[in-house]
Write a protein that holds these residues in place. Structure first.
Motif, short mmCIF file in Angstrom:
data_model
loop_
_atom_site.label_atom_id
_atom_site.label_comp_id
_atom_site.label_asym_id
_atom_site.label_seq_id
_atom_site.Cartn_x
_atom_site.Cartn_y
_atom_site.Cartn_z
N PRO A 1 0.95 -1.33 0.08
CA PRO A 1 0.00 -0.03 0.14
C PRO A 1 0.83 1.31 0.13
O PRO A 1 0.45 2.34 -0.63
CB PRO A 1 -0.78 -0.17 1.24
CG PRO A 1 -1.00 -1.57 1.38
CD PRO A 1 0.31 -2.29 1.30
N PHE A 2 1.86 1.27 0.71
CA PHE A 2 2.93 2.55 0.87
C PHE A 2 3.45 2.90 -0.59
O PHE A 2 3.42 3.97 -1.22
CB PHE A 2 3.96 2.16 1.55
CG PHE A 2 5.08 3.27 1.39
CD1 PHE A 2 4.79 4.65 2.01
CD2 PHE A 2 6.22 3.00 0.88
CE1 PHE A 2 5.84 5.46 1.72
CE2 PHE A 2 7.35 3.77 0.71
CZ PHE A 2 7.07 5.07 0.82
N PHE A 3 3.94 1.74 -1.35
CA PHE A 3 4.39 2.05 -2.87
C PHE A 3 3.38 2.51 -3.71
O PHE A 3 3.70 2.99 -4.59
CB PHE A 3 5.15 0.79 -3.08
CG PHE A 3 6.57 0.60 -2.60
CD1 PHE A 3 7.52 1.33 -2.89
CD2 PHE A 3 6.59 -0.52 -1.40
CE1 PHE A 3 8.90 0.95 -2.18
CE2 PHE A 3 7.85 -0.67 -0.75
CZ PHE A 3 8.84 0.03 -1.22
N LEU A 4 2.10 1.90 -3.56
CA LEU A 4 1.07 2.35 -4.42
C LEU A 4 0.72 3.65 -4.23
O LEU A 4 0.48 4.49 -5.07
CB LEU A 4 -0.33 1.38 -4.18
CG LEU A 4 -0.18 -0.18 -4.55
CD1 LEU A 4 -1.35 -0.73 -4.05
CD2 LEU A 4 0.11 -0.34 -6.13
N PHE A 5 0.58 4.08 -2.91
CA PHE A 5 0.24 5.51 -2.67
C PHE A 5 1.20 6.63 -2.99
O PHE A 5 1.03 7.40 -3.59
CB PHE A 5 -0.15 5.65 -1.28
CG PHE A 5 -1.42 5.40 -0.88
CD1 PHE A 5 -2.68 6.17 -0.94
CD2 PHE A 5 -1.98 4.05 -0.32
CE1 PHE A 5 -4.06 5.92 -0.69
CE2 PHE A 5 -3.18 3.91 -0.13
CZ PHE A 5 -4.17 4.81 -0.28
N PHE A 6 2.57 5.97 -2.94
CA PHE A 6 3.52 6.91 -3.23
C PHE A 6 3.75 7.05 -4.64
O PHE A 6 4.08 8.01 -5.22
CB PHE A 6 5.01 6.07 -2.71
CG PHE A 6 6.33 6.90 -3.21
CD1 PHE A 6 6.81 8.18 -2.89
CD2 PHE A 6 7.08 6.34 -4.06
CE1 PHE A 6 7.91 8.76 -3.15
CE2 PHE A 6 8.11 7.01 -4.85
CZ PHE A 6 8.50 8.18 -4.05
N ALA A 7 3.59 5.91 -5.53
CA ALA A 7 3.50 5.75 -6.86
C ALA A 7 2.45 6.98 -7.52
O ALA A 7 2.62 7.77 -8.30
CB ALA A 7 3.35 4.47 -7.53
N ALA A 8 1.20 6.89 -6.90
CA ALA A 8 0.11 7.75 -7.26
C ALA A 8 0.15 9.13 -6.93
O ALA A 8 -0.06 9.95 -7.57
CB ALA A 8 -1.05 6.98 -6.63
N PHE A 9 0.61 9.37 -5.63
CA PHE A 9 0.66 10.72 -4.93
C PHE A 9 2.19 11.28 -4.92
O PHE A 9 2.13 12.56 -4.44
CB PHE A 9 -0.11 10.71 -3.67
CG PHE A 9 -1.57 10.45 -3.85
CD1 PHE A 9 -2.33 11.04 -4.54
CD2 PHE A 9 -1.83 9.18 -3.37
CE1 PHE A 9 -3.80 10.77 -4.54
CE2 PHE A 9 -3.32 8.66 -3.37
CZ PHE A 9 -4.01 9.68 -3.90
N GLY A 10 3.04 10.52 -5.14
CA GLY A 10 4.35 11.24 -5.10
C GLY A 10 5.14 10.79 -6.45
O GLY A 10 5.58 12.19 -6.98
N LEU A 11 5.35 9.69 -6.79
CA LEU A 11 6.28 9.63 -7.88
C LEU A 11 5.59 10.13 -9.43
O LEU A 11 6.32 10.92 -10.13
CB LEU A 11 6.60 8.27 -8.46
CG LEU A 11 7.44 7.75 -9.25
CD1 LEU A 11 8.93 8.38 -8.98
CD2 LEU A 11 7.57 6.39 -9.32
N PHE A 12 4.25 10.04 -9.56
CA PHE A 12 3.73 10.47 -10.63
C PHE A 12 3.72 11.76 -10.85
O PHE A 12 3.99 12.54 -11.60
CB PHE A 12 2.16 9.84 -10.88
CG PHE A 12 1.72 10.45 -12.07
CD1 PHE A 12 1.64 10.10 -13.19
CD2 PHE A 12 0.54 11.37 -11.70
CE1 PHE A 12 0.80 10.81 -14.20
CE2 PHE A 12 -0.39 11.95 -12.65
CZ PHE A 12 -0.01 11.61 -13.96
N PRO A 13 3.13 12.71 -9.82
CA PRO A 13 3.31 14.00 -9.71
C PRO A 13 4.91 14.58 -10.08
O PRO A 13 4.87 15.41 -10.74
CB PRO A 13 2.72 14.55 -8.34
CG PRO A 13 1.76 13.33 -8.04
CD PRO A 13 2.63 12.25 -8.46
N LEU A 14 5.63 13.97 -9.68
CA LEU A 14 6.95 14.49 -9.70
C LEU A 14 7.54 14.38 -11.29
O LEU A 14 8.01 15.12 -11.72
CB LEU A 14 7.83 13.52 -8.76
CG LEU A 14 9.35 13.88 -8.90
CD1 LEU A 14 9.71 15.39 -8.22
CD2 LEU A 14 10.34 12.92 -8.24
N LEU A 15 7.21 13.16 -11.68
CA LEU A 15 7.49 13.01 -13.15
C LEU A 15 6.89 13.95 -13.91
O LEU A 15 7.15 14.41 -15.13
CB LEU A 15 7.30 11.48 -13.47
CG LEU A 15 8.09 10.71 -12.75
CD1 LEU A 15 7.74 9.06 -13.04
CD2 LEU A 15 9.57 10.82 -13.08
#
Length: 330
Positions: free
Chosen positions: A50-64
């Protein structure tokens, strides 16, 4: 006799055969063993997924996506219409006086808030580390400002720093000083915003220091006391060196927070928006990003500012890692 014995003794074929219940039990045992191995192997990944899913959705994707938008000319009114401009948004920042003004203001407010904040927090933690009556009450009390809403705290400080009827100017007049225009003067406004940050975060850092102090071995203080060291000398020569990693951690975290400062200067400006005062005198990088993206609707420029802030934070983290490496090598 031999006939009865022959009848009672099982045949080899009957001994080798297994009943359906025994076969089902063996299969169930094999299945449970397999599930147990799967559980040991895959459960940790399931717990952290769940952490990696939320990080990908709300952290990594906005950064990229922000990095991609920074390379385009794109307006917030039509985010799908992108025009490739390469590094032009970044090169424009180099000659943008408002960007450099926001960077200077961020550094000034960061220094005015971080240094006193951590110094006061260290002193409070040192006092709370002693056995006091009602120690739990005082520890909760110092954490109360952190739990207070940034909007509520800032609005209260706006009243305190009011030019005509503020309590701060009233106290200054009592001791013979003139009233200060806290919102329009450059240094005064930055000092007022820094005071809000100090008030909100000092208790939080004090509890971090307190937890680190309680992990310091008591034998060190006993040895220092036997050598005739006073409490102040114990604090300087025992406590502070033992807290060096924690102090570095709080310095980095406070610096990151100061770089991203947004709510306090926005609300301190009243209804003037994200300009940070009439002359942009306390406009931080966070306010300037907000102004470019959500007021002027230049999403590409705002993305470039966001990535510039990200690179600044990377430089700060790298410098902290370098300092920590030098401290460990000594």
């Amino acid at each position: 006799m031999t006939d009865d014995t022959a009848v009672l003794s099982p045949s080899p074929s009957a001994a080798g055969a297994k009943s359906p219940a025994a076969e089902g039990g063996r299969r169930g045992q094999v299945w449970r063993s397999r599930c147990y191995r799967w559980d040991l192997r895959w459960s940790p990944y399931a717990f952290v997924a769940p952490f990696f899913l939320f990080f990908a959705a709300f952290g990594l994707f906005p950064l990229l996506y922000t990095g991609w938008a920074a390379l385009h000319q794109v307006e917030l009114t039509d985010p799908d219409a992108m025009t490739w401009v390469g590094l032009r948004n970044f090169t424009r920042l180099w000659g943008d006086e408002f960007f450099w003004n926001a960077l200077r203001n961020t550094l000034t407010i960061g220094l005015l808030s971080t240094v006193p904040q951590l110094a006061i927090a260290l002193g409070l933690a040192h006092l709370l580390n002693y056995k006091l009556r009602g120690a739990a009450f005082f520890r909760v009390a110092v954490l109360t400002p952190y739990a207070t809403s940034v909007a509520a705290a800032t609005l209260v400080f706006v009243l305190l720093f009011g030019r005509d009827y503020g309590m701060v100017n009233w106290a200054l007049s009592v001791v013979g000083f003139e009233a200060v225009d806290w919102q329009n003067d450059t240094l005064a406004s930055q000092l007022a915003v820094s005071t809000i940050v100090i008030w909100r975060w000092t208790g939080y850092n004090a509890l971090i220091y307190l937890a680190a102090m309680q992990a310091v071995p008591g034998e060190l203080y006993e040895s220092a006391a036997l050598d005739g060291a006073s409490r102040w000398q114990q604090f300087v020569h025992v406590t502070v060196p033992s807290l060096r990693p924690t102090i570095l951690f709080t310095c980095v975290v406070s610096t990151i927070g100061a770089t991203q400062l947004f709510g306090e200067p926005l609300l301190f400006n009243g209804g003037a928006g994200a300009t940070g005062g009439s002359d942009h005198q306390f406009q931080t990088l966070g306010l300037y990003l907000y102004e470019q993206g959500w007021v002027n609707l230049h999403l590409g420029r705002a993305s470039a500012i966001a990535w510039a802030m990200f690179l600044i934070l990377l430089l700060i983290a790298g410098a902290a890692r370098l300092l920590r490496g030098r401290g460990d090598s000594r």
